[in-house]
Scaffold this active site. Structure first.
Site, PDB file in Angstrom:
ATOM      1  CB  SER A  39      -0.803  -0.020   1.245  1.00  0.00           C
ATOM      2  OG  SER A  39      -2.134   0.908   0.823  1.00  0.00           O
ATOM      3  CG  ASP A 183      -4.548  -1.665   0.514  1.00  0.00           C
ATOM      4  OD1 ASP A 183      -3.520  -2.421   1.013  1.00  0.00           O
ATOM      5  OD2 ASP A 183      -4.451  -0.582   0.925  1.00  0.00           O
TER       6      ASP A 183
END
Length: 322
Positions: A39, A183
């Site tokens: 991320s 993500d």
């Protein structure tokens, strides 16, 4: 010896990780062969591999909501001087009306990545024989995937960085190679074990959460905030699982593992990007890493005082008229 720097997910809290990395690389002169990120960590690793700390700081202390979101699902307002975050019903409805799969869209982030992770950087990293790896969650295949810069074209690598950062359903869904990606933190928030599998013998891992839970969340007021709380709950436990597995793997292979947690809770919504706060967090990360390294040194050499201890000693001496 193969040294790795691993950075967890954490949205705007990535600014803290930047400060830690700056201290370790610039003041402790640590050199890394392997960089892994999830991320927000995936946004940082290319700059870190090229030792571009100043450019990374400029990036992380100047972003805002408009820099990230092309359609922002959040509404931020001030109540009694405090920022309160709620759903932007109009923007969310617009997304649904256009047949999109998420509450918000983060296409501006894709443009930001292309602008800051240039093709020149990509080629230099490959030429320098540094390995840069980002983590993505393949929702279609139900598995975590690690994308190395050495296995990707420039355009693909930018896509994987973007996909790794997309905290769905609040941000865009990456659809690529007949799969849907989101993500990387949904499965591997801090990829310590992957660093070990790639041959790391010493690992510095920056974890953008406190070591011990320090907050109790307020009751959710609507389905939107409830969804956010549930996802945050799951990610905290994914992170703990990742750390436990990483520690076990490191112990079994006699690998040196250094963990850098945030000393305090930085924010309860890491998808809010406040330039002023992020500048503060960068400085906080730098000072935290400095104090941690000084603590290690004082444990190794009890006769050496830290800067703070020297200041305290001087003040005490002055009070006693010594």
């Amino acid at each position: 010896m193969k040294k790795a720097l691993v950075i967890s997910g954490g949205g705007s809290k990535g600014a803290f990780a930047g400060g830690v990395a700056q201290y370790l690389m610039k003041h402790e002169n640590k050199k890394y062969d392997l960089f892994l990120g999830t991320s927000t960590g995936s946004l940082m690793v290319s700059h870190l591999a090229m030792d571009m700390l100043d450019e990374l700081k400029e990036l992380y202390t100047n972003v805002n909501q408009e820099t990230i979101f092309s359609n922002n699902p959040f509404k931020i307002r001030k109540v009694a001087g405090e920022k309160v975050i709620s759903i932007n019903h109009l923007n969310t409805f617009w997304n649904f009306l256009n047949g999109r799969k998420t509450f918000g869209e983060s296409k501006n982030l894709r443009s930001l990545i292309k602008k800051n992770v240039t093709k020149e950087m990509y080629l230099k990293i490959k030429a320098a024989n540094k390995e840069v790896v980002v983590t993505v969650s393949n929702l279609t295949a139900n598995q975590i995937e690690y994308k190395s810069i050495n296995d990707c074209s420039y355009e693909d690598f930018c896509d994987w960085i973007w996909g790794s950062c997309n905290y769905v359903p609040f941000m865009s869904l990456l659809e690529k190679d007949h799969c849907q990606y989101a993500d990387g933190g949904f499965g591997s928030l801090i990829p310590i074990r992957e660093a070990i599998l790639r041959g790391a013998t010493e690992i510095d891992a920056i974890i953008l959460e406190t070591e011990v839970t320090q907050i109790n969340r307020l009751p959710a007021k609507n389905p939107f905030s409830l969804l956010f709380d549930v996802m945050d709950f799951m990610l905290v436990h994914v992170e703990r699982h990742n750390i436990t597995i990483g520690k076990l793997a490191a112990s079994n292979k006699d690998i040196k593992l250094n963990l850098y947690y945030t000393p305090t809770v930085l924010t309860t919504n890491s998808l809010v990007f406040d330039k002023k706060l992020m500048k503060k967090w960068w400085k906080s990360g730098f000072n935290y890493a400095k104090s941690k390294e000084e603590e290690k040194m004082s444990e190794f050499r009890p006769d050496i005082l830290t800067d703070q201890e020297m200041e305290d000693s001087a003040e005490e001496a002055e009070n006693l008229n010594i």
